[in-house]
Write an enzyme that holds these catalytic residues in place. Structure first.
Site, PDB file in Angstrom:
ATOM      1  CG  ASP A 120     -23.963  47.680-119.330  1.00 15.19           C
ATOM      2  OD1 ASP A 120     -23.214  47.140-119.400  1.00 15.19           O
ATOM      3  OD2 ASP A 120     -23.911  48.945-119.801  1.00 15.19           O
ATOM      4  CB  SER A 180     -12.256  29.536-119.666  1.00 14.39           C
ATOM      5  OG  SER A 180     -11.774  28.902-120.890  1.00 14.39           O
ATOM      6  CE1 TYR A 234     -13.887  33.972-122.718  1.00 13.03           C
ATOM      7  CE2 TYR A 234     -12.068  32.054-122.691  1.00 13.03           C
ATOM      8  CZ  TYR A 234     -13.360  32.381-122.554  1.00 13.03           C
ATOM      9  OH  TYR A 234     -14.365  31.675-122.034  1.00 13.03           O
ATOM     10  CE  LYS A 245     -14.406  33.427-119.240  1.00 13.88           C
ATOM     11  NZ  LYS A 245     -15.763  33.329-118.496  1.00 13.88           N
ATOM     12  CB  THR A 299     -22.543  26.418-126.466  1.00 15.45           C
ATOM     13  OG1 THR A 299     -21.189  27.218-127.111  1.00 15.45           O
ATOM     14  CG2 THR A 299     -22.063  25.997-125.075  1.00 15.45           C
TER      15      THR A 299
END
Length: 244
Positions: free
Chosen positions: A50, A128, A141, A145, A176
């Protein structure tokens, strides 16, 4: 080529997608590879973890070192994305995104540093292009990043004299399983697939193996003078301006 013979690599999120390609590439070049994620890996040795739990991370890294005897390469690839603007995102979702995408790599690096220092090892973080820009609705996000890119530079500065290098890659659109699911959920998947190449000067989206190739270089001795850098792997997408 056996650039990683007698070396041990730990890849978070190595069970699928870009992480799977990285794990396979490092293994193909001689490394003993262990992946780390919540579920067991059906192909490679793995540890359950985790990433938001400091004790769990410490235990997982210790287990890898006990099993393999050392740790030379850490690749932080595990990640998640939630689509929401700031006003529409709960604090719980915000924290969960940062836990996986930023706090997790921090905890992994902290736990791995003593072993990487002993081995003269290398860290590669998978950031990213959304750490450089942002798509709509990706507030958490993009923030995470961007933070991961900053963490990369800080670790490189703080630990370079100890023999530890730290770099990051910033992939763009890579083919992906998760991106395939995203396309399939769009109103017109066939049109999406036809048009996705047009946002890249190279005329197509990327392959996980192309990202893995750069990770292998950055983790290898050939890159001994490379640290604190963020490498964009996006087929020129961030370079291409919109038409006037």
């Amino acid at each position: 080529m056996n650039r990683f013979e007698h070396r041990v690599a730990l890849v978070t999120g190595g069970r699928s997608g870009i992480g799977r390609a990285i794990a396979r590439r490092l293994r193909s070049e001689g490394a003993d590879v262990c992946t780390a994620q919540r579920r067991a890996d059906d192909e490679l040795p793995s540890v359950a973890i985790d990433l938001a739990d400091p004790a769990d991370v410490e235990s997982a890294v210790a287990e890898v070192v006990e099993r393999f005897g050392r740790l030379d390469v850490l690749v932080n690839c595990a990640g998640m994305m939630q689509e929401a603007k700031v006003e529409d995102m709960s604090v719980e979702d915000w924290k969960r995104s940062l836990d996986v995408n930023l706090t997790g790599p921090f905890l992994m690096i902290r736990a791995a540093l003593p072993h990487l220092r002993a081995a003269g090892g290398s860290i590669v973080n998978v950031g990213s292009i959304e750490g450089l820009g942002s798509n709509p609705g990706h507030a958490a996000y993009s923030a995470a990043k961007s933070g991961l890119h900053g963490l990369t530079r800080a670790v490189a500065v703080d630990h370079g004299r100890e023999g530890v290098r730290c770099n990051a890659i910033a992939p763009g659109w890579i083919d992906t399983e998760l991106n395939d699911e995203f396309i399939d959920s769009s109103p017109d998947p066939m049109r999406f697939r036809r048009e996705i190449g047009g946002i890249h000067p190279v005329g197509r989206s990327g392959r996980p193996e192309e990202v893995a190739a750069l990770v292998a270089f950055l983790a290898a001795d050939e890159a001994a003078f490379v640290t604190g850098q963020v490498y964009t792997v996006d087929g020129g997408r961030m370079t291409q301006l919109n038409l006037p």
